[in-house]
Design an enzyme around this catalytic site. Structure first.
Site, PDB file in Angstrom:
ATOM      1  N   ARG A  98      -6.837 -16.684   2.681  1.00 27.69           N
ATOM      2  CA  ARG A  98      -7.842 -17.378   2.391  1.00 27.69           C
ATOM      3  C   ARG A  98      -8.000 -18.879   1.641  1.00 27.69           C
ATOM      4  O   ARG A  98      -6.702 -19.516   2.141  1.00 27.69           O
ATOM      5  CB  ARG A  98      -7.572 -16.498   0.991  1.00 27.69           C
ATOM      6  N   TYR A 146       0.838  -1.691   0.114  1.00 26.53           N
ATOM      7  CA  TYR A 146       0.032   0.099  -0.373  1.00 26.53           C
ATOM      8  C   TYR A 146       0.842   1.466   0.030  1.00 26.53           C
ATOM      9  O   TYR A 146       0.187   2.136   0.489  1.00 26.53           O
ATOM     10  CB  TYR A 146      -0.918   0.146   1.239  1.00 26.53           C
ATOM     11  N   TYR A 193     -17.095  -7.311   5.321  1.00 23.66           N
ATOM     12  CA  TYR A 193     -17.368  -6.305   4.890  1.00 23.66           C
ATOM     13  C   TYR A 193     -18.985  -5.840   4.568  1.00 23.66           C
ATOM     14  O   TYR A 193     -19.088  -6.860   3.412  1.00 23.66           O
ATOM     15  CB  TYR A 193     -16.405  -4.909   4.121  1.00 23.66           C
ATOM     16  N   GLY A 231      -7.718 -10.536   8.009  1.00 30.82           N
ATOM     17  CA  GLY A 231      -8.389 -10.853   6.179  1.00 30.82           C
ATOM     18  C   GLY A 231      -7.396 -10.631   5.446  1.00 30.82           C
ATOM     19  O   GLY A 231      -6.820  -9.748   4.857  1.00 30.82           O
ATOM     20  N   HIS A 277       0.264 -11.287   2.876  1.00 31.59           N
ATOM     21  CA  HIS A 277       1.335 -10.179   2.148  1.00 31.59           C
ATOM     22  C   HIS A 277       2.746 -10.581   2.389  1.00 31.59           C
ATOM     23  O   HIS A 277       4.037 -10.117   1.431  1.00 31.59           O
ATOM     24  CB  HIS A 277       0.776  -9.236   2.829  1.00 31.59           C
TER      25      HIS A 277
END
Length: 290
Positions: free
Chosen positions: A182, A26, A200, A144, A149
């Site tokens: 995931r 990010y 969400y 999440g 990452h």
């Protein structure tokens, strides 16, 4: 045919983050801004997720929580409002600015005035936040799909183990780690990623194009190209993840926490008896008392 290391294909990190360590995807602020719009505020968290997390923490008598992937602070804010004491860290300063802004706006509330927010690298986490650990946290949360990452090109997944070992060191005896990823087993089999968000309650639409990079014959990276429609604007950005397969990830947790550690597995915030092919796996593993 040339063989390319996955780390040489997609690299994004903020200034000040070491060449070896948690990549900040990010870093340019673009994905962070869109993600904040897509996620929205704490009320966007699904009821199933909120009830799962809050009830689980309370059932284990957890009070002090370390959120090691706080991002914009959505989960941490929710926990603060539920009466938990929270220390929040993230590798991305671009994501943290949203959490810092919320803390400032609500600084007159005692819980928010005491809220600790730090930029930290998982590979040096224990040393980075040592002054805040005390006797150890009741729970460390990494949710999440955040842990994915962290890339790791070593066959034995040295950096993944180092990060999880840091999470374990931050826990008090009997404390628990709650970490998810995931269902990469299914993604690798089908080549697609479910676009529906379990975390969400978002009114925005998202499309995800999924690609798998193989290195030395093994899946080394899953790249997701997101197309998100929000506020009448269409935004595109790419995030890359390490494809954690369930069996191997469970083995690493047991290696770090010990073979006798209590390990529970959930799928989409439900018992695996109630769901056959979840989009997310959530691991709960407890640190031994001795």
């Amino acid at each position: 045919m040339s063989v390319t290391s996955p780390d040489s294909v997609f690299i994004a990190r903020s200034e000040g983050i070491s060449a070896e360590g948690v990549r900040d995807q990010y870093a340019d602020g673009r994905a962070a801004k869109v993600w904040e719009i897509f996620i929205g505020d704490k009320n966007s968290r699904t009821d199933n997720y909120k009830k799962f997390l809050i009830n689980l923490l309370k059932s284990k008598n957890c009070k002090r929580i370390l959120d090691v992937a706080c991002g914009t602070g959505v989960d941490s804010i929710m926990l603060l409002e539920e009466g938990f004491e929270v220390v929040s860290v993230d590798a991305s300063d671009k994501m943290l600015k949203y959490a810092l802004k919320e803390r400032w706006n609500r600084r007159k509330e005692p819980a928010f005035d005491r809220w600790v927010i730090e930029e930290a690298n998982w590979l040096t986490l224990y040393n980075d936040i040592n002054e805040f650990i005390g006797k150890g946290f009741d729970a460390v949360i990494c949710l999440g799909n955040s842990f994915a990452h962290l890339m790791d090109s070593s066959p034995e997944q040295r950096e993944h183990k180092k990060a999880i070992r840091n999470f374990e060191k931050c826990l008090r005896p009997g404390g628990m780690l709650l970490i998810d990823h995931r269902n990469y087993d299914n993604i690798l089999e089908t080549g697609s990623t479910p676009a529906k968000s379990l975390y969400y309650n978002t009114s925005h639409t998202a499309d995800i194009k999924t690609s798998v990079l193989f290195y030395c014959g093994k899946p080394a990276m899953v790249t997701m190209d997101y197309v998100i429609e929000a506020n009448n604007l269409t935004s595109e950005f790419r995030l890359s993840y390490y494809p954690h397969e369930l069996k191997r990830f469970s083995e690493i947790l047991k290696e770090i926490f010990g073979s006798k550690a209590k390990h529970q597995l959930f799928g989409d915030f439900k018992s695996l008896n109630d769901i056959k092919n979840p989009a997310f796996y959530i691991h709960l593993i407890e640190k031994n008392l001795n």
